[in-house]
Design a protein around this motif. Structure first.
Motif, PDB file in Angstrom:
ATOM      1  N   VAL A 181       0.865  -1.170   0.000  1.00 24.59           N
ATOM      2  CA  VAL A 181       0.000   0.000   0.000  1.00 24.59           C
ATOM      3  C   VAL A 181       0.908   1.229   0.000  1.00 24.59           C
ATOM      4  O   VAL A 181       1.808   1.342   0.841  1.00 24.59           O
ATOM      5  CB  VAL A 181      -0.923   0.033   1.235  1.00 24.59           C
ATOM      6  N   LEU A 182       0.676   2.129  -0.941  1.00 26.52           N
ATOM      7  CA  LEU A 182       1.399   3.400  -1.000  1.00 26.52           C
ATOM      8  C   LEU A 182       0.386   4.516  -0.802  1.00 26.52           C
ATOM      9  O   LEU A 182      -0.676   4.523  -1.446  1.00 26.52           O
ATOM     10  CB  LEU A 182       2.115   3.566  -2.339  1.00 26.52           C
ATOM     11  N   THR A 183       0.708   5.477   0.090  1.00 22.31           N
ATOM     12  CA  THR A 183      -0.237   6.558   0.379  1.00 22.31           C
ATOM     13  C   THR A 183       0.452   7.913   0.345  1.00 22.31           C
ATOM     14  O   THR A 183       1.650   8.051   0.625  1.00 22.31           O
ATOM     15  CB  THR A 183      -0.880   6.378   1.772  1.00 22.31           C
ATOM     16  N   LEU A 184      -0.349   8.922   0.016  1.00 22.99           N
ATOM     17  CA  LEU A 184       0.032  10.329   0.133  1.00 22.99           C
ATOM     18  C   LEU A 184      -1.068  10.975   0.972  1.00 22.99           C
ATOM     19  O   LEU A 184      -2.239  10.971   0.574  1.00 22.99           O
ATOM     20  CB  LEU A 184       0.149  10.981  -1.235  1.00 22.99           C
ATOM     21  N   ASP A 185      -0.679  11.537   2.137  1.00 24.63           N
ATOM     22  CA  ASP A 185      -1.671  11.937   3.131  1.00 24.63           C
ATOM     23  C   ASP A 185      -1.391  13.344   3.621  1.00 24.63           C
ATOM     24  O   ASP A 185      -0.239  13.694   3.922  1.00 24.63           O
ATOM     25  CB  ASP A 185      -1.631  10.949   4.301  1.00 24.63           C
ATOM     26  N   GLN A 186      -2.454  14.173   3.713  1.00 26.30           N
ATOM     27  CA  GLN A 186      -2.357  15.501   4.303  1.00 26.30           C
ATOM     28  C   GLN A 186      -3.389  15.584   5.418  1.00 26.30           C
ATOM     29  O   GLN A 186      -4.587  15.401   5.192  1.00 26.30           O
ATOM     30  CB  GLN A 186      -2.610  16.588   3.259  1.00 26.30           C
ATOM     31  N   SER A 187      -2.909  15.811   6.682  1.00 27.07           N
ATOM     32  CA  SER A 187      -3.799  15.738   7.835  1.00 27.07           C
ATOM     33  C   SER A 187      -3.616  16.932   8.750  1.00 27.07           C
ATOM     34  O   SER A 187      -2.508  17.465   8.901  1.00 27.07           O
ATOM     35  CB  SER A 187      -3.535  14.460   8.645  1.00 27.07           C
ATOM     36  N   LEU A 188      -4.721  17.312   9.396  1.00 19.80           N
ATOM     37  CA  LEU A 188      -4.693  18.264  10.497  1.00 19.80           C
ATOM     38  C   LEU A 188      -4.899  17.459  11.772  1.00 19.80           C
ATOM     39  O   LEU A 188      -5.926  16.785  11.945  1.00 19.80           O
ATOM     40  CB  LEU A 188      -5.790  19.313  10.336  1.00 19.80           C
ATOM     41  N   ILE A 189      -3.916  17.521  12.693  1.00 18.43           N
ATOM     42  CA  ILE A 189      -3.930  16.710  13.902  1.00 18.43           C
ATOM     43  C   ILE A 189      -4.236  17.589  15.107  1.00 18.43           C
ATOM     44  O   ILE A 189      -3.627  18.659  15.290  1.00 18.43           O
ATOM     45  CB  ILE A 189      -2.567  16.007  14.119  1.00 18.43           C
ATOM     46  N   GLU A 190      -5.172  17.138  15.964  1.00 17.53           N
ATOM     47  CA  GLU A 190      -5.500  17.865  17.186  1.00 17.53           C
ATOM     48  C   GLU A 190      -5.615  16.869  18.346  1.00 17.53           C
ATOM     49  O   GLU A 190      -6.565  16.095  18.412  1.00 17.53           O
ATOM     50  CB  GLU A 190      -6.814  18.627  17.040  1.00 17.53           C
ATOM     51  N   PRO A 191      -4.623  16.856  19.269  1.00 16.95           N
ATOM     52  CA  PRO A 191      -4.710  15.962  20.427  1.00 16.95           C
ATOM     53  C   PRO A 191      -5.927  16.294  21.277  1.00 16.95           C
ATOM     54  O   PRO A 191      -6.213  17.476  21.541  1.00 16.95           O
ATOM     55  CB  PRO A 191      -3.410  16.226  21.187  1.00 16.95           C
ATOM     56  N   LYS A 192      -6.635  15.264  21.752  1.00 18.75           N
ATOM     57  CA  LYS A 192      -7.825  15.462  22.581  1.00 18.75           C
ATOM     58  C   LYS A 192      -7.510  15.179  24.053  1.00 18.75           C
ATOM     59  O   LYS A 192      -8.325  14.595  24.774  1.00 18.75           O
ATOM     60  CB  LYS A 192      -8.952  14.541  22.079  1.00 18.75           C
ATOM     61  N   PHE A 193      -6.332  15.611  24.488  1.00 11.74           N
ATOM     62  CA  PHE A 193      -5.916  15.483  25.878  1.00 11.74           C
ATOM     63  C   PHE A 193      -4.912  16.603  26.139  1.00 11.74           C
ATOM     64  O   PHE A 193      -4.524  17.335  25.223  1.00 11.74           O
ATOM     65  CB  PHE A 193      -5.309  14.108  26.150  1.00 11.74           C
ATOM     66  N   ASN A 194      -4.496  16.764  27.358  1.00 12.11           N
ATOM     67  CA  ASN A 194      -3.602  17.852  27.734  1.00 12.11           C
ATOM     68  C   ASN A 194      -2.197  17.575  27.201  1.00 12.11           C
ATOM     69  O   ASN A 194      -1.413  16.846  27.829  1.00 12.11           O
ATOM     70  CB  ASN A 194      -3.577  18.015  29.259  1.00 12.11           C
ATOM     71  N   TYR A 195      -1.894  18.167  26.048  1.00  8.95           N
ATOM     72  CA  TYR A 195      -0.575  17.924  25.454  1.00  8.95           C
ATOM     73  C   TYR A 195      -0.232  19.060  24.502  1.00  8.95           C
ATOM     74  O   TYR A 195      -1.096  19.566  23.763  1.00  8.95           O
ATOM     75  CB  TYR A 195      -0.560  16.605  24.686  1.00  8.95           C
ATOM     76  N   GLN A 196       1.052  19.460  24.548  1.00  6.60           N
ATOM     77  CA  GLN A 196       1.584  20.414  23.571  1.00  6.60           C
ATOM     78  C   GLN A 196       2.953  19.912  23.115  1.00  6.60           C
ATOM     79  O   GLN A 196       3.733  19.389  23.920  1.00  6.60           O
ATOM     80  CB  GLN A 196       1.725  21.807  24.178  1.00  6.60           C
ATOM     81  N   TYR A 197       3.212  20.122  21.825  1.00  2.96           N
ATOM     82  CA  TYR A 197       4.518  19.761  21.265  1.00  2.96           C
ATOM     83  C   TYR A 197       5.330  21.040  21.084  1.00  2.96           C
ATOM     84  O   TYR A 197       4.865  22.009  20.474  1.00  2.96           O
ATOM     85  CB  TYR A 197       4.342  19.035  19.927  1.00  2.96           C
ATOM     86  N   ILE A 198       6.552  21.037  21.641  1.00  2.00           N
ATOM     87  CA  ILE A 198       7.390  22.238  21.644  1.00  2.00           C
ATOM     88  C   ILE A 198       8.510  22.063  20.620  1.00  2.00           C
ATOM     89  O   ILE A 198       9.301  21.123  20.701  1.00  2.00           O
ATOM     90  CB  ILE A 198       8.001  22.469  23.048  1.00  2.00           C
ATOM     91  N   LEU A 199       8.585  22.983  19.661  1.00  2.16           N
ATOM     92  CA  LEU A 199       9.627  22.936  18.629  1.00  2.16           C
ATOM     93  C   LEU A 199      10.051  24.361  18.282  1.00  2.16           C
ATOM     94  O   LEU A 199       9.219  25.195  17.910  1.00  2.16           O
ATOM     95  CB  LEU A 199       9.103  22.213  17.385  1.00  2.16           C
ATOM     96  N   ASN A 200      11.343  24.611  18.440  1.00  2.00           N
ATOM     97  CA  ASN A 200      11.916  25.922  18.110  1.00  2.00           C
ATOM     98  C   ASN A 200      11.192  27.057  18.822  1.00  2.00           C
ATOM     99  O   ASN A 200      10.883  28.110  18.240  1.00  2.00           O
ATOM    100  CB  ASN A 200      11.897  26.153  16.591  1.00  2.00           C
ATOM    101  N   GLY A 201      10.882  26.832  20.101  1.00  2.00           N
ATOM    102  CA  GLY A 201      10.242  27.845  20.908  1.00  2.00           C
ATOM    103  C   GLY A 201       8.767  28.024  20.663  1.00  2.00           C
ATOM    104  O   GLY A 201       8.130  28.871  21.287  1.00  2.00           O
ATOM    105  N   GLN A 202       8.181  27.239  19.781  1.00  2.00           N
ATOM    106  CA  GLN A 202       6.749  27.359  19.484  1.00  2.00           C
ATOM    107  C   GLN A 202       6.007  26.157  20.048  1.00  2.00           C
ATOM    108  O   GLN A 202       6.454  25.005  19.919  1.00  2.00           O
ATOM    109  CB  GLN A 202       6.528  27.442  17.973  1.00  2.00           C
TER     110      GLN A 202
END
Length: 832
Positions: free
Chosen positions: A582-603
């Protein structure tokens, strides 16, 4: 695959021939049966008795007499009497019989076997001949001897507290007796061309005809009942591999004994009896090989297994003088119902065994299924060898095209070795009529779809997995979904689902469409739009087909999900030999539904975009494949299997936020033993590199909830999960996982209490790179490893069972009870 063949039930042999002689051979003094006594006729037929001293000989021409011989006994010749078809034969031991009891160190059979092993490579047609091809006619029947089945109609009673109560009238034996007195229960024929070149053997089906079906059941046609070659290191009989009696190290496992010398094709051969040395319930392969006295090639072989099923395969050969080898000329396969303490349930029907007793401890009454048999016979002709032989797609074991399904009457008249007898002719007429009346094809189609998790509703297959589920985030998830089927369009499909969570009060949905771009390789090009939720850090392989379960216990206690809104284009294909991809090309908007933030380059990211390309591939190098008019199918699944998946984010494409790559690998191996036990090994690993949020890392499949007591933590066990690991306890960006399972036979404690004991051990290691990037959730890593072992007692009562697992090693918790997990298990038997 094997279960599909068992569906046609079990057998005692009853050959369809003009002359049919059966009987037993016993020792005169002790009345013990003589296994593999030699039988010959003046007409040139050679045969042997089975392990119980029974024989069954069929011939198309009259048989005048039978000659019986056995090493150390006087020969006996019996002239046949008209209208007598069963004979009890007794052989008298010679006075000097003691000299035939030979010590192993002077056993002449060992010298003969050693020479056969030393010469097998130059006697094996697949080694000596550069190429060969031949045509083969095969006929397979399922039937029963009508005169052995009782015609009585019984009343069935059940035990109640108030006494025995009438339940129903059972006329099944009467109906089967009426049926088999006129025709067989099942019958199929096929004509094939076999081609061998470059170490590959391929079967191309030229014509096939299956009673009751306009289109044949592909799995039945592809089922390899017995090995083509008896020179391979392993000999396969009914999907089970055994060490060959002439394998290089065969003398370690087998005892050998000379039974007699006989003439085959005018050449003298030794009859060598072989039997597995292990004295156990499952004694493995035994039988007789006829070894040419001049070139030590195998001129005939009878392979036999006796257990729950009594199975045998016979191989006949013709001597090719120009090449000084014996080439396969025909083979037969039969299954005789053995003895067992358990009934076997198949698609709602029950097959009982001789070991069973009723509650009053009297032997049960024999039913029609006790006498039902299956018999297959193949005859080879038009043999050519050492001539240029070319064929496409060497990895395809069996090839069937649309034309082969619709052959005219003249085709069968040309290729049948003998015209069909009256009973076989009536079989096609009767079963075709029954199939139309009972709508067998539609019922089979319905059953196949339900087993795979779909309920056919006209041109739409409803997905039973989508109807109902529960988890701690959505609560009760109620939904509807499915896919259009071949009655809508054969080369185009529309799929989708909609669901509602009673706890999060939100709708989820999916819609997609796909077109088949190549039917030969089952290649589909499609797209889909999805707005749904998924467990965080879970590992799933796009190429794997999820098995249908009425329930999936693990998600019940999961509360950490993320929402994804995704556009996806994909290609499914089997174009690479012995793989699915299976080969896929995927574009997604991800929103965690729990208390979580991802920190990258100060953002800080509380939601993010991902654009990824992925390839998911499963390789089954030891499986057999069949090409059908409806696409390519895996006709014989064999282990090990290997699954590989690679995902890469596409930098600066469609608002992609992160740059990362992921690679996952899994291999599974399963070994079934002759005594019914089974060992399963599973190895899995994953590695994520780059900037990747916790939602898309690894949690190594935990299945334990955070509660105070062991009793409060009792839920349902899953298949390959860590039962003592708490949800969200560990996360990894790289991990390895190993699981060992060994399943024992079911143990009878009470009449309806027969638990299946399974021993399980699991272990895993992992690490998490860049832990400072993850905020809002507490977790640990698997640097020191995680270990648990346990016992499963499955199917204690009506599918319900009990499991217990204990956690130990570096990540063991201080309190004993916190390391212990007791779970319920449930195993649903659909009869396949």
């Amino acid at each position: 695959m094997k279960q599909l063949c068992v569906l046609f039930f079990f057998l005692t042999l009853s050959l369809q021939a003009q002359f049919h002689i059966s009987g037993t051979v016993r020792e005169s003094l002790t009345n013990k049966p003589l296994s593999y006594a030699s039988i010959s006729t003046p007409e040139g037929i050679n045969s042997v008795t089975d392990v119980d001293g029974r024989f069954d000989i069929a011939s198309k021409t009259a048989i005048s007499a039978l000659n019986f011989s056995y090493l150390g006994y006087y020969k006996n010749t019996v002239k046949l009497v008209k209208n007598i078809n069963h004979y009890a034969i007794f052989l008298f031991p010679k006075e000097d019989n003691a000299k035939y009891v030979l010590a192993p160190n002077v056993n002449p059979a060992l010298a003969i076997i050693n020479k056969a092993i030393a010469n097998k490579y130059k006697n094996n047609p697949q080694e000596k001949l550069k190429s060969f091809e031949f045509k083969s006619y095969n006929k397979l029947i399922v039937s029963a001897p009508a005169d052995s089945i009782s015609s009585s109609i019984d009343s069935v009673f059940v035990e109640r507290n108030s006494g025995r109560k009438f339940k129903k009238v059972d006329s099944s034996s009467y109906k089967i007796k009426e049926m088999v007195s006129k025709h067989h229960l099942f019958q199929t024929e096929k004509v094939s061309q076999f081609q061998y070149n470059n170490k590959a053997l391929k079967e191309s089906i030229l014509g096939t005809k299956m009673a009751g079906f306009k289109r044949p059941i592909y799995e039945v046609l592809a089922f390899n009942l017995q090995s083509f070659s008896i020179y391979d290191r392993n000999y396969e009989l009914f999907e089970t591999k055994y060490k060959s009696p002439i394998a290089d190290n065969a003398l370690i496992d087998y005892n050998y004994k000379i039974l007699d010398t006989v003439a085959i094709n005018g050449r003298k051969s030794f009859m060598i009896y072989f039997k597995n040395k292990k004295e156990s319930r499952a004694k493995g392969l035994e039988g007789v090989v006829y070894i040419d006295q001049q070139n030590y090639a195998i001129a005939k072989a009878v392979m036999h297994i006796k257990g729950v099923l009594d199975i045998s395969g016979t191989h006949e050969f013709d001597y090719l003088e120009a090449e000084n080898i014996w080439f396969p000329s025909s083979k037969t396969f039969k299954i005789v119902k053995g003895k067992n303490d358990d009934d076997i349930k198949i698609l709602g029907g029950t097959i009982q065994f001789d070991g069973d007793v009723e509650e009053n401890f009297k032997p049960r009454k024999r039913t029609a299924s006790d006498y039902t048999y299956l018999y297959s016979e193949s005859t080879n002709f038009d043999i050519k060898y050492n001539t240029p032989t070319q064929f496409d797609h060497e990895f395809i074991a069996v090839d069937l095209n649309e034309e082969a399904i619709h052959k005219p009457k003249s085709f069968w008249q040309q290729y049948r070795k003998d015209s069909l007898d009256i009973r076989s002719q009536k079989t096609y007429l009767a079963l075709d009529s029954i199939a139309i009346k009972r709508n067998i094809a539609s019922r089979l189609r319905f059953g196949r779809k339900v087993i795979n998790g779909y309920l056919p509703l006209g041109f739409f297959d409803m997905d039973l997995r989508k109807l109902f589920s529960y988890n701690n985030y959505e609560g009760f998830r109620l939904g509807f979904g499915g896919v259009t089927n071949e009655r809508f369009l054969r080369d185009f499909r529309i799929s989708g689902h909609v669901a509602y969570g009673t706890k999060d009060n939100d709708f989820k949905y999916n819609i997609g469409a796909a077109a088949q771009v190549d039917r030969t390789s089952n290649s589909w090009l499609g797209f889909a739009y999805t707005d749904d939720v998924k467990e965080i850090a879970s590992t799933s392989y796009a190429v794997e087909k999820k098995p249908f379960k009425l329930y999936d216990p693990r998600p019940i206690n999961i509360s950490t999900f993320y929402n994804y809104v995704s556009w996806k284009a994909y290609l499914e294909t089997k174009v690479i030999p012995k793989t699915e991809a299976v080969l896929t090309l995927d574009q997604s908007l991800i929103e965690p539904k729990f208390n979580y933030q991802y920190i990258l380059n100060g953002q800080n990211y509380s939601q993010y975009h991902m654009t990824t390309a992925m390839i998911s591939l499963q390789w089954s190098p030891f499986s057999d494949y069949m090409q059908t008019p409806d696409g390519r199918i895996e006709s014989e699944k064999r282990y090990p299997k290997f699954t590989f998946q690679f995902t890469k984010s596409l930098t600066d494409v469609l608002d992609n936020d992160f740059d990362f790559s992921k690679i996952e690998f899994k291999t599974e191996y399963e070994k079934k033993y002759l005594n019914g036990q089974k060992t399963n090994l599973l190895f899995e690993g994953g590695y994520a590199n780059g900037d990747i949020p916790l939602t898309h890392l690894y949690n190594t499949s935990p299945n334990n909830i955070t509660k105070e007591s062991v009793i409060q933590r009792i839920t349902f066990a899953s298949k390959n999960s860590f039962e003592t690991m708490y949800f969200n306890e560990f996360f990894s960006s790289e991990f390895v996982y190993f699981q060992f399972k060994h399943s024992f036979n079911r143990v009878k404690i009470l009449r309806k209490v027969k638990p299946a004991l399974v021993l399980v051990s699991r272990m895993g290691w992992g690490d998490l790179q860049k832990p400072e990037q993850h905020s809002g959730i507490n977790y640990k890593t698997l640097n020191d490893g995680y270990f648990e072992s346990g016992i499963e007692l499955n199917q204690i009562f009506n599918g319900l069972g009990l499991t217990a697992f204990y956690r130990y090693g570096p990540n063991q918790l201080p309190k004993f009870e916190d390391n212990l997990a007791i779970k319920l298990s449930f195993v649903l038997k659909l009869g396949l």
